[in-house]
Design an enzyme around this catalytic site. Sequence first.
Site, PDB file in Angstrom:
ATOM      1  N   ASP A 138       0.801  -1.229   0.000  1.00 15.68           N
ATOM      2  CA  ASP A 138       0.000   0.000   0.000  1.00 15.68           C
ATOM      3  C   ASP A 138       0.840   1.288   0.000  1.00 15.68           C
ATOM      4  O   ASP A 138       0.305   2.368  -0.267  1.00 15.68           O
ATOM      5  CB  ASP A 138      -0.921   0.035   1.229  1.00 15.68           C
ATOM      6  CG  ASP A 138      -1.942  -1.090   1.219  1.00 15.68           C
ATOM      7  OD1 ASP A 138      -2.135  -1.702   0.159  1.00 15.68           O
ATOM      8  OD2 ASP A 138      -2.541  -1.358   2.273  1.00 15.68           O
ATOM      9  N   ARG A 277     -18.130  -3.289 -17.122  1.00 18.26           N
ATOM     10  CA  ARG A 277     -17.605  -4.534 -16.562  1.00 18.26           C
ATOM     11  C   ARG A 277     -16.593  -4.208 -15.467  1.00 18.26           C
ATOM     12  O   ARG A 277     -15.968  -3.161 -15.494  1.00 18.26           O
ATOM     13  CB  ARG A 277     -16.890  -5.362 -17.635  1.00 18.26           C
ATOM     14  CG  ARG A 277     -17.795  -5.864 -18.734  1.00 18.26           C
ATOM     15  CD  ARG A 277     -18.716  -6.972 -18.249  1.00 18.26           C
ATOM     16  NE  ARG A 277     -19.442  -7.563 -19.347  1.00 18.26           N
ATOM     17  CZ  ARG A 277     -20.631  -7.153 -19.804  1.00 18.26           C
ATOM     18  NH1 ARG A 277     -21.230  -6.104 -19.234  1.00 18.26           N
ATOM     19  NH2 ARG A 277     -21.220  -7.760 -20.813  1.00 18.26           N
TER      20      ARG A 277
HETATM   21  O1  F6P Z   1      -2.286  -3.866   3.905  1.00 15.56           O
HETATM   22  C1  F6P Z   1      -2.076  -4.679   2.817  1.00 15.56           C
HETATM   23  C2  F6P Z   1      -3.346  -5.222   2.269  1.00 15.56           C
HETATM   24  O2  F6P Z   1      -2.978  -5.943   1.132  1.00 15.56           O
HETATM   25  C3  F6P Z   1      -4.427  -4.189   1.971  1.00 15.56           C
HETATM   26  O3  F6P Z   1      -4.207  -3.473   0.786  1.00 15.56           O
HETATM   27  C4  F6P Z   1      -5.648  -5.059   1.936  1.00 15.56           C
HETATM   28  O4  F6P Z   1      -6.793  -4.315   2.223  1.00 15.56           O
HETATM   29  C5  F6P Z   1      -5.389  -6.062   3.016  1.00 15.56           C
HETATM   30  O5  F6P Z   1      -3.996  -6.130   3.157  1.00 15.56           O
HETATM   31  C6  F6P Z   1      -5.964  -7.420   2.717  1.00 15.56           C
HETATM   32  O6  F6P Z   1      -5.774  -8.258   3.804  1.00 15.56           O
HETATM   33  P1  F6P Z   1      -6.041  -9.846   3.759  1.00 15.56           P
HETATM   34  O7  F6P Z   1      -4.825 -10.491   3.170  1.00 15.56           O
HETATM   35  O8  F6P Z   1      -6.247 -10.215   5.194  1.00 15.56           O
HETATM   36  O9  F6P Z   1      -7.263 -10.082   2.920  1.00 15.56           O
END
Ligand code: F6P
Length: 377
Positions: A138, A277
């Site tokens: 992120d 889509r």
């Molecule tokens: O913080 C990293 C991240 O990939 C976010 O972008 C995302 O919302 C979250 O982790 C997803 O987490 P999980 O792997 O628990 O679904």
Amino acid sequence: MTVPRRVGILTGGGDSPGLNAVIRAVTKSLILDRGAEVVGFVDGFAGMVEKQSRPLSLRDVSGILTLGGTILGTSNKANPFAYHLRGNADVSAEAVRYARDELRLDAVVAIGGDGTMSIAHRLQQAGIPMVGVPKTIDNDLMYTDRTFGFDTAVAIATEAIDRLHTTAQSHHRVMILETMGRYAGWIALYAGVAGGADVILIPEMEYDIEEVARVCRAREQGGQRYTLVCVAEGAKPIGGQHAIRQVVADSPDPLRLGGICGVLEQQLTQRLTSEVRRTMLGHVQRGGTPTHAFDRTLATAFGAYAAALVADGQYGRMVATQGGRLTSVAIADVANRQRLVSSDAPMVAAALAVGTSFGVKDVEFRFDGRTPSQLMT
Ligand code: F6P
């Protein structure tokens, strides 16, 4: 100052391409340059609580530079201060005892995001010397321009936009790509710019669906009968709610976002004649090999710098990159905070300059707080 003889290492939170490259760099540097021993905790802080660890030798980290994931395993639930497998009890004293007294570690390197840094900060206060390495696709950690893994996620999302472009063109459709990014829209912003998306929607700016529909319609009527929308999972319409994919009850941050592309698909279908889509990229963005060469070099440099911080006894610090230089910042300042996209971010200005819409009527066009004409004077 005592030279660290035994150093622990762990990966915490969601995985991110480059974790193994950091593990390799920390381990090699500590063994080769400092003659130290390295111990890896299994599954992040869970290993510290459950007494799961293993020695890491040069052989263990050989050949892992390009591997996705983490050879140590990770967890985005395990927090020794509220341990999910023991009714959220504070078991940090056990974790400290294991790391410091049983394993006789002089320091621990924690590779992770803001949640991991928050735990690292508390463990440092509890008596374990800690060094942090900033990880997350992120790119939303405070006081570092980059985290490793971001470049890879952007490359994957950009390729997806490129591929959606050709099918959008052929069918004269509106194509929506949803990227990760809960509270910060860096992936959507950079991939959107790199892929030439017509609309970029990020969590930091609530979008006006009428404005998004207006952009699509204007393109239809102007002869460009297709539109590419790149939306971050954390984006939401003005006054609207986050799209929640899942609630993970035993996780410190239980909400998993995802599905805003479906909401948008519905909203736009009601307003347009073109077909719409959606594609949700999800965890594809986190898997696989780190980009050659950006994330591999960044992860290696971060790991080597972390080893140097350990060797210098600079504990309670997280490696960071600022203005192209490696440095360190206090873990305490990074813990539980996020670096968001601000409307004067240079990449926002660049997107606006090439006519990209953020789904809002008036976004100020500024580079580092200055309008283009102010830049000229
Ligand atoms: O913080 C990293 C991240 O990939 C976010 O972008 C995302 O919302 C979250 O982790 C997803 O987490 P999980 O792997 O628990 O679904």
